[in-house]
Write a protein that holds these residues in place. Structure first.
Motif, PDB file in Angstrom:
ATOM      1  N   SER A 162       0.742  -1.214   0.025  1.00 32.44           N
ATOM      2  CA  SER A 162      -0.056  -0.004   0.060  1.00 32.44           C
ATOM      3  C   SER A 162       0.868   1.142  -0.102  1.00 32.44           C
ATOM      4  O   SER A 162       0.562   2.266   0.684  1.00 32.44           O
ATOM      5  CB  SER A 162      -0.792  -0.098   1.267  1.00 32.44           C
ATOM      6  OG  SER A 162      -0.031  -0.082   2.500  1.00 32.44           O
ATOM      7  N   LEU A 163       1.922   1.168  -0.797  1.00 27.72           N
ATOM      8  CA  LEU A 163       2.964   2.449  -0.648  1.00 27.72           C
ATOM      9  C   LEU A 163       2.248   3.674  -1.506  1.00 27.72           C
ATOM     10  O   LEU A 163       1.528   3.616  -2.535  1.00 27.72           O
ATOM     11  CB  LEU A 163       3.956   2.073  -1.737  1.00 27.72           C
ATOM     12  CG  LEU A 163       5.116   2.995  -1.652  1.00 27.72           C
ATOM     13  CD1 LEU A 163       5.798   3.302  -0.354  1.00 27.72           C
ATOM     14  CD2 LEU A 163       6.213   2.747  -2.564  1.00 27.72           C
ATOM     15  N   ARG A 164       2.218   4.798  -0.629  1.00 28.22           N
ATOM     16  CA  ARG A 164       1.528   5.976  -1.155  1.00 28.22           C
ATOM     17  C   ARG A 164       2.410   6.835  -2.044  1.00 28.22           C
ATOM     18  O   ARG A 164       3.647   6.756  -1.650  1.00 28.22           O
ATOM     19  CB  ARG A 164       1.135   6.702   0.208  1.00 28.22           C
ATOM     20  CG  ARG A 164       0.331   8.128  -0.230  1.00 28.22           C
ATOM     21  CD  ARG A 164       0.154   9.099   1.019  1.00 28.22           C
ATOM     22  NE  ARG A 164      -0.784   9.951   0.713  1.00 28.22           N
ATOM     23  CZ  ARG A 164      -1.026  11.182   1.157  1.00 28.22           C
ATOM     24  NH1 ARG A 164      -0.337  11.508   2.539  1.00 28.22           N
ATOM     25  NH2 ARG A 164      -1.726  12.196   1.130  1.00 28.22           N
ATOM     26  N   GLU A 165       1.981   7.095  -2.849  1.00 34.84           N
ATOM     27  CA  GLU A 165       2.721   7.842  -4.086  1.00 34.84           C
ATOM     28  C   GLU A 165       2.250   9.375  -3.986  1.00 34.84           C
ATOM     29  O   GLU A 165       1.015   9.761  -3.938  1.00 34.84           O
ATOM     30  CB  GLU A 165       2.564   7.465  -5.263  1.00 34.84           C
ATOM     31  CG  GLU A 165       2.880   6.015  -5.580  1.00 34.84           C
ATOM     32  CD  GLU A 165       3.152   5.662  -7.079  1.00 34.84           C
ATOM     33  OE1 GLU A 165       2.919   6.570  -7.834  1.00 34.84           O
ATOM     34  OE2 GLU A 165       3.159   4.354  -7.211  1.00 34.84           O
ATOM     35  N   ILE A 166       3.297  10.292  -3.740  1.00 33.63           N
ATOM     36  CA  ILE A 166       2.994  11.870  -3.652  1.00 33.63           C
ATOM     37  C   ILE A 166       3.931  12.488  -4.787  1.00 33.63           C
ATOM     38  O   ILE A 166       5.092  12.180  -5.049  1.00 33.63           O
ATOM     39  CB  ILE A 166       3.341  12.204  -2.497  1.00 33.63           C
ATOM     40  CG1 ILE A 166       2.355  11.972  -1.232  1.00 33.63           C
ATOM     41  CG2 ILE A 166       3.280  13.810  -2.437  1.00 33.63           C
ATOM     42  CD1 ILE A 166       2.696  12.329   0.031  1.00 33.63           C
ATOM     43  N   LEU A 167       3.386  13.197  -5.627  1.00 34.31           N
ATOM     44  CA  LEU A 167       4.398  14.102  -6.481  1.00 34.31           C
ATOM     45  C   LEU A 167       4.195  15.531  -5.998  1.00 34.31           C
ATOM     46  O   LEU A 167       3.214  16.240  -5.825  1.00 34.31           O
ATOM     47  CB  LEU A 167       3.315  14.118  -8.006  1.00 34.31           C
ATOM     48  CG  LEU A 167       3.894  15.127  -8.874  1.00 34.31           C
ATOM     49  CD1 LEU A 167       5.059  14.773  -9.490  1.00 34.31           C
ATOM     50  CD2 LEU A 167       2.814  15.333 -10.076  1.00 34.31           C
ATOM     51  N   ASN A 224       4.220   4.946  10.019  1.00 39.84           N
ATOM     52  CA  ASN A 224       5.079   3.908  10.158  1.00 39.84           C
ATOM     53  C   ASN A 224       5.077   3.436   8.718  1.00 39.84           C
ATOM     54  O   ASN A 224       6.099   2.740   8.446  1.00 39.84           O
ATOM     55  CB  ASN A 224       4.395   2.781  11.124  1.00 39.84           C
ATOM     56  CG  ASN A 224       4.616   3.145  12.495  1.00 39.84           C
ATOM     57  OD1 ASN A 224       5.580   3.933  12.917  1.00 39.84           O
ATOM     58  ND2 ASN A 224       3.883   2.473  13.252  1.00 39.84           N
ATOM     59  N   GLU A 225       4.334   3.899   7.798  1.00 35.45           N
ATOM     60  CA  GLU A 225       4.288   3.521   6.416  1.00 35.45           C
ATOM     61  C   GLU A 225       5.113   4.498   5.599  1.00 35.45           C
ATOM     62  O   GLU A 225       4.955   5.411   5.608  1.00 35.45           O
ATOM     63  CB  GLU A 225       2.856   3.445   5.831  1.00 35.45           C
ATOM     64  CG  GLU A 225       2.038   2.364   6.683  1.00 35.45           C
ATOM     65  CD  GLU A 225       0.692   2.465   6.033  1.00 35.45           C
ATOM     66  OE1 GLU A 225       0.443   2.887   4.907  1.00 35.45           O
ATOM     67  OE2 GLU A 225      -0.247   1.994   6.837  1.00 35.45           O
ATOM     68  N   ALA A 226       6.178   3.842   4.603  1.00 32.99           N
ATOM     69  CA  ALA A 226       6.930   4.716   3.852  1.00 32.99           C
ATOM     70  C   ALA A 226       6.128   5.336   2.673  1.00 32.99           C
ATOM     71  O   ALA A 226       4.920   4.888   2.360  1.00 32.99           O
ATOM     72  CB  ALA A 226       8.101   3.824   3.306  1.00 32.99           C
ATOM     73  N   VAL A 227       6.653   6.440   2.014  1.00 35.83           N
ATOM     74  CA  VAL A 227       5.913   7.162   0.911  1.00 35.83           C
ATOM     75  C   VAL A 227       6.846   7.172  -0.108  1.00 35.83           C
ATOM     76  O   VAL A 227       8.050   7.560   0.186  1.00 35.83           O
ATOM     77  CB  VAL A 227       5.534   8.801   1.752  1.00 35.83           C
ATOM     78  CG1 VAL A 227       5.233   9.367   0.329  1.00 35.83           C
ATOM     79  CG2 VAL A 227       4.625   8.568   2.616  1.00 35.83           C
ATOM     80  N   LEU A 279      12.098   6.988  -1.706  1.00 33.34           N
ATOM     81  CA  LEU A 279      11.449   6.446  -0.520  1.00 33.34           C
ATOM     82  C   LEU A 279      11.577   7.036   0.635  1.00 33.34           C
ATOM     83  O   LEU A 279      12.963   7.246   1.143  1.00 33.34           O
ATOM     84  CB  LEU A 279      11.746   5.203  -0.506  1.00 33.34           C
ATOM     85  CG  LEU A 279      11.123   4.103  -1.691  1.00 33.34           C
ATOM     86  CD1 LEU A 279      11.692   2.749  -1.576  1.00 33.34           C
ATOM     87  CD2 LEU A 279       9.627   3.914  -1.795  1.00 33.34           C
ATOM     88  N   VAL A 280      10.549   7.612   1.345  1.00 38.76           N
ATOM     89  CA  VAL A 280      10.566   8.209   2.566  1.00 38.76           C
ATOM     90  C   VAL A 280      10.206   7.850   3.799  1.00 38.76           C
ATOM     91  O   VAL A 280       8.931   7.468   3.855  1.00 38.76           O
ATOM     92  CB  VAL A 280      10.051   9.743   2.508  1.00 38.76           C
ATOM     93  CG1 VAL A 280      10.397  10.564   3.762  1.00 38.76           C
ATOM     94  CG2 VAL A 280      10.857  10.388   1.136  1.00 38.76           C
ATOM     95  N   SER A 281      11.159   7.175   4.853  1.00 29.95           N
ATOM     96  CA  SER A 281      10.472   6.702   6.010  1.00 29.95           C
ATOM     97  C   SER A 281      10.308   7.687   7.062  1.00 29.95           C
ATOM     98  O   SER A 281      11.115   8.486   7.502  1.00 29.95           O
ATOM     99  CB  SER A 281      11.314   5.589   6.457  1.00 29.95           C
ATOM    100  OG  SER A 281      11.626   4.650   5.385  1.00 29.95           O
ATOM    101  N   LEU A 282       9.071   7.580   7.673  1.00 35.17           N
ATOM    102  CA  LEU A 282       8.769   8.906   8.553  1.00 35.17           C
ATOM    103  C   LEU A 282       8.303   8.487  10.165  1.00 35.17           C
ATOM    104  O   LEU A 282       8.189   9.266  10.778  1.00 35.17           O
ATOM    105  CB  LEU A 282       7.589   9.762   7.933  1.00 35.17           C
ATOM    106  CG  LEU A 282       7.884  10.334   6.841  1.00 35.17           C
ATOM    107  CD1 LEU A 282       6.363  10.604   6.297  1.00 35.17           C
ATOM    108  CD2 LEU A 282       8.795  11.339   6.634  1.00 35.17           C
ATOM    109  N   GLU A 283       8.654   6.988  10.364  1.00 33.51           N
ATOM    110  CA  GLU A 283       8.493   6.589  11.719  1.00 33.51           C
ATOM    111  C   GLU A 283       9.030   7.074  12.835  1.00 33.51           C
ATOM    112  O   GLU A 283       8.327   7.230  13.914  1.00 33.51           O
ATOM    113  CB  GLU A 283       8.455   5.079  11.656  1.00 33.51           C
ATOM    114  CG  GLU A 283      10.042   4.583  11.305  1.00 33.51           C
ATOM    115  CD  GLU A 283       9.821   3.140  11.364  1.00 33.51           C
ATOM    116  OE1 GLU A 283       8.991   2.343  12.002  1.00 33.51           O
ATOM    117  OE2 GLU A 283      10.853   2.580  10.430  1.00 33.51           O
TER     118      GLU A 283
END
Length: 313
Positions: A162-167, A224-227, A279-283
């Motif tokens: 369920s990787l969220r994609e952002i532009l 906890n989910e990467a973007v 890939l950005v991890s924000l946890e």
């Protein structure tokens, strides 16, 4: 399909081929009529790329998606009232075809109400900027740009489902370049350059909106989910994004030299026309942390604009 009429068999064959290949065929319309609403209800005229005659101009414009190995075909219809325009991408070699489906030895700009035909082979995954190169940088700054997104042929087995994609496609805008006197320049078949005032941008945008109004990368309940963050500099200035110290960044596409680490956090630097995917991890990032967006004049090296964007929505 014993007993089926030949006409039905032929229809099914054509339908199946349309289904298989339609995602690789795109219509892009180049137009010189559009409006962009800025802060405090200020609106400016823009150019742009759309995929229908009724489509509203947005920044960035028409998106082209493909997978590695695809052959992508683009029908570019110019309804531009001004000078002839064309399509160009620094990292991707566009082949131009004439109306008789023959490769053109010399690429040509497309005149008002005419079609230009392009193709390219999707070879390398990534996010790419394409634009109209005529009268550079005027057409680009006016809004004639879009994105090409090439996905890997096979899904990364290590990537979250369920990787969220952002532009975030950022650019600057000088309203003095968007007056009717300049943007309404009459058609000139010679493509004579438009005379412009010095570039002094007074609006700084992300996805066609004032940068300070940009939403965060992730919701708090999903920290906890990467973007997957796609970054594109469609402007003329240097764009820098400073992430909080505890954010973890992994380069998926782009130049490794664009990423630098320090005690204050990781900084991404994009020069004009550059793009990258990370890939950005924000946890481990605090709930109220912010990232900083800088716009810097590449000639004077002066930081012209800065805004803080909350990491979480």
């Amino acid at each position: 399909m014993k007993g089926c009429p030949k006409s039905i068999v032929l229809f099914c064959f054509l339908l199946s081929n349309l289904f298989l290949f339609s995602q690789n065929e795109h219509l892009v319309i180049g137009r010189t009529t559009g409006k962009l609403l800025l802060k405090n209800n200020v609106s400016v005229r823009t150019f742009g790329f759309t995929n229908s005659l009724s489509g509203q101009v947005t920044l960035p414009g028409s998106e082209i998606r493909a997978k590695v190995g695809d052959t992508v075909r683009v029908d570019f219809w110019s309804i531009s009232q001004g000078n002839p325009v064309s399509l160009f991408c620094k990292e991707i070699d566009f082949v131009q075809w004439d109306k008789n489906n023959k490769v053109m030895k010399k690429k040509e700009a497309i005149h008002h109400m005419e079609h230009g035909f392009y193709s390219f082979r999707a070879e390398k995954p990534g996010t790419y900027l394409y634009y109209s190169p005529e009268n550079y940088p005027f057409n680009l700054q006016a809004g004639m740009f879009g994105l090409i997104i090439i996905e890997p042929k096979e899904k990364d087995p290590l990537a979250p489902e369920s990787l969220r994609e952002i532009l975030w496609c950022s650019n600057e805008l000088d309203t003095k370049w968007h007056t009717d006197a300049i943007m309404g320049t009459e058609y000139d078949s010679r493509n004579k350059p438009i005379v412009l005032p010095p570039y002094q941008p007074n609006y700084f945008l992300i996805n066609g909106k004032v940068a300070s109004e940009t939403n965060g990368l992730q919701s708090l309940d999903r920290k906890n989910e990467a973007v997957l963050l796609r970054l594109v500099n469609s402007g003329l200035y240097l764009h820098e994004i400073v992430f909080p110290p505890n954010a973890k960044l992994k380069l998926r596409f782009g130049s490794e030299t664009a990423l630098t680490e320090s005690a204050n956090g990781c900084t991404v630097a994009l020069h004009a026309g550059e793009s990258m995917e990370i890939l950005v991890s924000l946890e481990n990032v605090g709930d109220t942390e912010r990232l900083i967006y800088h716009f810097t004049d590449p000639i004077s090296k002066k930081k012209v604009y800065e805004t803080a964007i909350a990491v979480f929505n």
